[in-house]
Design an enzyme around this catalytic site. Structure first.
Site, PDB file in Angstrom:
ATOM      1  CB  ALA A 154      -0.635   0.256   1.579  1.00 52.87           C
ATOM      2  CD  GLU A 212      -1.666  -1.351  -7.785  1.00 51.80           C
ATOM      3  OE1 GLU A 212      -2.258  -0.566  -8.647  1.00 51.80           O
ATOM      4  OE2 GLU A 212      -0.994  -1.439  -7.122  1.00 51.80           O
ATOM      5  CG  HIS A 215      -4.966   1.468  -9.949  1.00 47.62           C
ATOM      6  ND1 HIS A 215      -4.944   2.179  -9.024  1.00 47.62           N
ATOM      7  CD2 HIS A 215      -4.863   2.554 -10.306  1.00 47.62           C
ATOM      8  CE1 HIS A 215      -5.065   3.732  -8.376  1.00 47.62           C
ATOM      9  NE2 HIS A 215      -5.274   4.283 -10.036  1.00 47.62           N
TER      10      HIS A 215
HETATM   11 ZN    ZN Z   1      -5.633   0.578  -6.769  1.00 50.96          ZN
END
Ligand code: ZN
Length: 293
Positions: A154, A212, A215
């Site tokens: 994160a 990703e 995303h």
């Molecule tokens: Zn994300």
């Protein structure tokens, strides 16, 4: 956090999750976009240009809008957070053709509408198993996530695009997005609806974030189309605008002009009176004006 299994945790929390699947999908789309860089052809301040209006730009505008760059160098400022963030679970009229995994999923209402439009197009192509696994996160939620997941999984509060309300993580219940038809569809088509895959596989040296496929980030048209055409990530696109200053784009028959201005005190911008326009900051020191021709 509820225990939905590894996959779901990965999808929801994975802003910097390390995944290195091979590239199994090559883009197969015809990108109907023409882009031309040009010298500044704007009407000069003659005092007689009655077809233009002067718009005053304030410093806060550097930090507001759909083109804000957020990365380890440029954090989200409070004024950059979308003002129309809503709880999707409570506003289920906005949720069409896809699922929302958690009842505390928030997103900009405008972006939710754009997303629904994109999902409707995917459905027409027979790709219809989309879930939003994460949307807007407040600075406090991001802080909690960072403490819970650590820096490998994160980003710190204020350094995640999720803190803007412009980004969302999209998953599918069948498999990972890197392998799913939903992931392939998004990679090939999201640009038509103003969305970008923010962290592509071949650009992690520029974005600083691993691939990703889930995303996505809203930037709006024509920006998403120019970025797709030129294979730019947001960092590269904003550099390109700063360097070229003026770009015109024709995207699927519609014309746009995009102009970059470095911010200075007491600055004004000439904008055609009869045209729609949008102003966005770049979160670095400039503003970008998009005129719909
Ligand atoms: Zn994300």
């Amino acid at each position: 956090m509820k225990k939905w299994g590894f996959l779901i945790v990965l999808l929801v929390c994975g802003c910097v999750v390390f995944i290195n699947y091979g590239s199994i999908f090559e883009p197969k789309v015809d990108i109907n976009v023409e882009v031309v860089e040009y010298e500044n052809a704007k009407v000069e301040d003659s005092g007689t240009a009655d077809n233009t209006q002067k718009i005053k730009i304030t410093k806060e505008q550097i930090y507001q809008g759909n083109l804000l760059l957020v990365n380890s160098e440029y954090p989200v400022r409070k004024e950059g957070v979308k003002s129309d963030v809503v709880n999707l679970f409570k506003r289920n009229e906005l949720v069409k053709g896809y699922g929302v995994l958690y009842n505390d999923t928030y997103l900009s209402e405008d972006i939710a509408l754009e997303f629904s439009e994109m999902i409707a197009a995917a459905e027409k192509d027979g790709v219809d198993n989309f879930w939003i696994t994460s949307g807007y996160r407040s600075f406090d939620e991001q802080k909690e996530l960072y403490q819970e997941m650590g820096s490998n999984a994160a980003l710190p509060a204020g350094y995640s695009e999720h803190n803007l309300g412009l980004s969302l993580d999209v998953g599918t219940t069948q498999t990972t997005m890197a392998k799913a038809p939903e992931g392939e569809w998004i990679e090939n088509n999201a640009w038509k609806f103003g969305f970008i895959l923010r962290y592509p596989e071949d650009k992690s040296d520029i974005t600083g974030i691993q691939y990703e496929p889930w995303h996505i980030r809203y930037v709006g048209l024509p920006h998403s189309a120019i970025m797709k055409k030129k294979n730019f990530v947001l960092e590269e696109y904003l550099d390109y605008l700063e360097e070229n200053k003026n770009v015109s784009a024709k995207v699927e028959g519609k014309n746009y002009t995009v102009s970059y201005y470095p911010f200075s005190e007491n600055m004004t911008i000439d904008i055609p009176k009869d045209k729609e326009y949008v102003i966005s900051g770049d979160n670095m020191g400039g503003v970008i004006v998009t005129v719909y021709e």
